[in-house]
Design an enzyme around this catalytic site. Structure first.
Site, PDB file in Angstrom:
ATOM      1  N   ARG A 118       0.804  -1.215   0.109  1.00 38.67           N
ATOM      2  CA  ARG A 118       0.136  -0.102  -0.007  1.00 38.67           C
ATOM      3  C   ARG A 118       0.936   1.150   0.069  1.00 38.67           C
ATOM      4  O   ARG A 118       2.058   1.252   0.639  1.00 38.67           O
ATOM      5  CB  ARG A 118      -0.847   0.167   1.385  1.00 38.67           C
ATOM      6  N   LYS A 126       4.839   4.388   5.609  1.00 39.39           N
ATOM      7  CA  LYS A 126       4.836   5.529   6.735  1.00 39.39           C
ATOM      8  C   LYS A 126       5.446   4.897   7.776  1.00 39.39           C
ATOM      9  O   LYS A 126       5.727   3.728   8.094  1.00 39.39           O
ATOM     10  CB  LYS A 126       3.313   5.507   7.144  1.00 39.39           C
ATOM     11  N   LYS A 175      10.746   3.348   7.595  1.00 38.46           N
ATOM     12  CA  LYS A 175      11.429   3.949   8.896  1.00 38.46           C
ATOM     13  C   LYS A 175      12.769   4.602   8.397  1.00 38.46           C
ATOM     14  O   LYS A 175      13.331   3.996   7.428  1.00 38.46           O
ATOM     15  CB  LYS A 175      11.903   2.933   9.900  1.00 38.46           C
ATOM     16  N   SER A 212      -1.484   9.662  12.875  1.00 42.39           N
ATOM     17  CA  SER A 212      -0.700  10.328  11.909  1.00 42.39           C
ATOM     18  C   SER A 212      -1.448  10.101  10.373  1.00 42.39           C
ATOM     19  O   SER A 212      -1.596  11.118   9.794  1.00 42.39           O
ATOM     20  CB  SER A 212       0.603   9.508  11.668  1.00 42.39           C
TER      21      SER A 212
HETATM   22  P1  NAD Z   1      11.715   9.876  23.184  1.00 42.03           P
HETATM   23  O1  NAD Z   1      12.901  10.270  22.486  1.00 42.03           O
HETATM   24  O2  NAD Z   1      10.417  11.220  23.050  1.00 42.03           O
HETATM   25  O3  NAD Z   1      11.769   9.605  24.402  1.00 42.03           O
HETATM   26  C1  NAD Z   1      12.703   8.348  24.936  1.00 42.03           C
HETATM   27  C2  NAD Z   1      12.817   8.876  26.420  1.00 42.03           C
HETATM   28  O4  NAD Z   1      13.478   7.599  26.920  1.00 42.03           O
HETATM   29  C3  NAD Z   1      13.682   9.912  26.506  1.00 42.03           C
HETATM   30  O5  NAD Z   1      13.025  10.764  27.622  1.00 42.03           O
HETATM   31  C4  NAD Z   1      14.961   9.244  27.042  1.00 42.03           C
HETATM   32  O6  NAD Z   1      15.586  10.057  28.082  1.00 42.03           O
HETATM   33  C5  NAD Z   1      14.598   8.141  27.761  1.00 42.03           C
HETATM   34  N1  NAD Z   1      15.488   7.088  28.012  1.00 42.03           N
HETATM   35  C6  NAD Z   1      16.524   6.795  27.233  1.00 42.03           C
HETATM   36  N2  NAD Z   1      17.501   5.876  27.491  1.00 42.03           N
HETATM   37  C7  NAD Z   1      16.863   5.396  28.798  1.00 42.03           C
HETATM   38  C8  NAD Z   1      17.091   4.564  29.700  1.00 42.03           C
HETATM   39  N3  NAD Z   1      18.222   3.672  29.486  1.00 42.03           N
HETATM   40  N4  NAD Z   1      16.351   4.138  30.736  1.00 42.03           N
HETATM   41  C9  NAD Z   1      15.203   4.921  30.865  1.00 42.03           C
HETATM   42  N5  NAD Z   1      15.073   5.956  30.053  1.00 42.03           N
HETATM   43  C10 NAD Z   1      15.560   6.185  28.928  1.00 42.03           C
HETATM   44  O7  NAD Z   1      11.276   8.696  22.330  1.00 42.03           O
HETATM   45  P2  NAD Z   1       9.531   8.404  21.873  1.00 42.03           P
HETATM   46  O8  NAD Z   1       9.118   8.977  20.866  1.00 42.03           O
HETATM   47  O9  NAD Z   1       9.011   8.393  23.092  1.00 42.03           O
HETATM   48  O10 NAD Z   1       9.886   6.693  21.646  1.00 42.03           O
HETATM   49  C11 NAD Z   1      10.123   5.507  22.496  1.00 42.03           C
HETATM   50  C12 NAD Z   1       9.875   4.349  22.019  1.00 42.03           C
HETATM   51  O11 NAD Z   1       8.767   4.356  21.400  1.00 42.03           O
HETATM   52  C13 NAD Z   1      10.858   3.921  20.667  1.00 42.03           C
HETATM   53  O12 NAD Z   1      11.053   2.570  20.886  1.00 42.03           O
HETATM   54  C14 NAD Z   1      10.036   4.393  19.507  1.00 42.03           C
HETATM   55  O13 NAD Z   1      10.292   3.623  18.541  1.00 42.03           O
HETATM   56  C15 NAD Z   1       8.647   3.927  20.028  1.00 42.03           C
HETATM   57  N6  NAD Z   1       7.458   4.723  19.341  1.00 42.03           N
HETATM   58  C16 NAD Z   1       7.329   6.011  19.361  1.00 42.03           C
HETATM   59  C17 NAD Z   1       6.115   6.510  18.638  1.00 42.03           C
HETATM   60  C18 NAD Z   1       6.086   7.972  18.618  1.00 42.03           C
HETATM   61  O14 NAD Z   1       4.975   8.222  18.082  1.00 42.03           O
HETATM   62  N7  NAD Z   1       6.998   8.914  19.030  1.00 42.03           N
HETATM   63  C19 NAD Z   1       5.253   5.682  18.196  1.00 42.03           C
HETATM   64  C20 NAD Z   1       5.619   4.409  18.079  1.00 42.03           C
HETATM   65  C21 NAD Z   1       6.596   3.641  18.938  1.00 42.03           C
END
Ligand code: NAD
Length: 470
Positions: free
Chosen positions: A67, A71, A107, A363
């Protein structure tokens, strides 16, 4: 090599293979669905503020183009590599399929530690990365639409949309080239908190069936459940906030610098204020400091939400975990063999491809808004409100009674953009969970396998109904 050290893409494919064994699609079709369709590797120069030049590594993977557009978020992280990008792109394919978001999976990433670069340098990196994608036709509203991920946010998305618009001045759909933008730049209300809100819905759904909670020794409902959240970024912060609002007790919060614990519960907003003020989560009043952040995963709790990084639960620490339910806020936080061990122990695992799909769902709503050039609710809100008012007047005339001003206000109010987005998100998460539960019961499998069975089935159907070109 121990499975806990398998590269992330191999771990994702292990889940795929486990689910594929329940399906009778031709092996060639399954192999096509599983493979990453394209991966583009970029090296580009960054001129640093001091005039020196640094070579940056970047990637964009399009896992499945069954599709279009594809994204997936853009990750800025110091350790990211090609395998991780392909794995995360694959997860996006399955996530979109599960939630009926009509996109393929992609990604992107740049290997960079954002904290070590100035704002101006980060802007140059982001714009150059967007330019590199543009010149290869790997970004655009109908081609591939990035979004935020670990290390990026609305600020970077605004730079990307501006770059895209500058390079394609005649495109009236330029706003749809990226999602997760600030609301003032074509974003949609509710996107920033969507992934965390979706994690909350996932947990709420997982907890709501008494027959699913009984084997865990837990009561149905989120109320009173003791929850530990790792990561207070976009996903973790909002998830913790909504879980708290939904009646969960946040007993532990973990960040890079350490973790804190309070059996009585932590107020998420106050912890964030404290961290913003002092620069650390540690030292929060009336909470216990835990110096080694990872130890927080082993705290006594009902629910653990790893929402920071991948591979934080491995064979090394899995046996020390005490949570009865784990909701994967992050992508791939549990290694494939640790995941098996947890299932053997009877832990309820709510998998990433479902639990964190709220972000891509909203999104999708943002992209629809951008292509329609119209804010959700703008046309019908006033009409709906006056129509509600007429119904109330009719009821008052028939009964001779009067509604209170408060009841009148609540009954007449129609949904604006944020209410509609949140409603669409809730509907998506609830419907997707119900599908997983049906498959889980029919096939007698865990939720992750049910999720992969569902996702693979939907992608396979797209291939079978549309045929294979040429
Ligand atoms: P982000 O950068 O906003 O937040 C990540 C947080 O984790 C930060 O505050 C960082 O300081 C903290 N962190 C880093 N190392 C750490 C550790 N060792 N112990 C504890 N905390 C730690 O990132 P995000 O967007 O919140 O993404 C987090 C996860 O969620 C990733 O795996 C990402 O792929 C997934 N994700 C994000 C989204 C989105 O919409 N942002 C959507 C789906 C999945």
């Amino acid at each position: 090599m121990s499975a806990s050290h398998l590269p992330l893409f191999a771990q994702v494919n292990r889940y795929f293979d486990k689910a594929a064994a329940y399906l009778d699609h031709p092996p060639g079709l399954l192999a096509q669905i599983k493979s990453c369709n394209s991966i583009y590797r970029i090296r580009f120069p960054l001129k640093r503020d001091d005039g020196t030049i640094e070579v940056m590594d970047g990637w964009r993977a399009q896992h499945s183009v069954h599709r279009l557009p594809t994204k997936g978020g853009i990750r800025f992280a110091p350790t990211v590599d090609e395998d991780e990008v392909m794995a995360l792109a694959a997860l996006m394919t399955y996530k979109c399929a599960l939630t009926d978001v009509p996109f393929g999976g992609a990604k992107g990433a740049v290997r960079i530690d954002p904290k070590k670069y100035s704002l101006a340098e980060l802007e140059r990196v982001t714009r150059r990365y967007a330019y590199e994608l543009f010149t290869r036709n790997m970004i655009g509203p109908g081609v591939d639409v990035p979004a935020p991920d670990y290390g990026t946010g609305a600020r970077e998305m605004a730079w990307i949309v501006d770059t895209y618009a500058a390079l394609s001045p005649s495109s009236i759909d330029a706003l749809g080239s990226v999602t997760g933008k600030p609301v003032t730049q074509g974003g949609v209300r509710g996107r920033a908190e969507a992934t965390g809100r979706g994690v909350y819905f996932a947990l709420r759904e997982a907890c709501c069936y008494p027959e699913d909670m009984r084997p865990l020794g837990l009561q149905a409902g989120l109320g009173g459940k003791r929850v530990v959240v790792q990561g207070l970024g976009n996903v973790g912060y909002h998830a913790a906030r909504f879980i708290q609002e939904g009646g969960g007790i946040i007993v532990g919060l973990a960040e890079r610098e350490g973790a804190i614990y309070s059996a009585a519960g932590l107020d998420v907003e106050k912890v964030v204020e404290h961290r913003n003020r002092t620069g650390s989560i540690l030292g929060f009043p009336r909470a216990l400091d835990i110096a080694a952040s990872r130890d927080a995963l082993e705290l006594e709790c009902d629910v653990l939400v790893p929402a920071a990084l991948e591979n934080v639960i491995t064979m090394e620490n899995v046996d020390r975990l005490r949570a009865r339910i784990i909701v994967e806020g992050a992508n791939g936080p549990i290694t494939a063999d640790a995941s098996e061990r947890l299932l053997d122990k009877g832990t309820l695992l709510v998998p990433d491809i479902y639990a964190n799909a709220g972000g891509v769902t909203v999104s999708y709503f943002e992209w629809v808004k951008n292509l329609s050039h119209l804010r959700f609710g703008r046309m019908e809100k006033r009409f709906q409100e006056s129509s509600n008012e007429r119904i109330l007047l009719g009821v008052e005339n028939l009964t001779g009674l009067r509604f209170t001003e408060d009841a009148r206000g609540r009954a007449t109010q129609a949904a604006g953009e944020e209410e509609l987005v949140n409603s669409g998100l809730e509907e998506t998460m609830v419907a997707a969970y119900n599908e997983l539960r049906v498959i889980q019961a029919q096939r007698k499998v865990d939720l992750r396998t049910a999720a992969f069975i569902n996702a693979i089935g939907k992608v396979a159907l797209a291939y079978m109904q549309r045929g294979i070109f040429p």
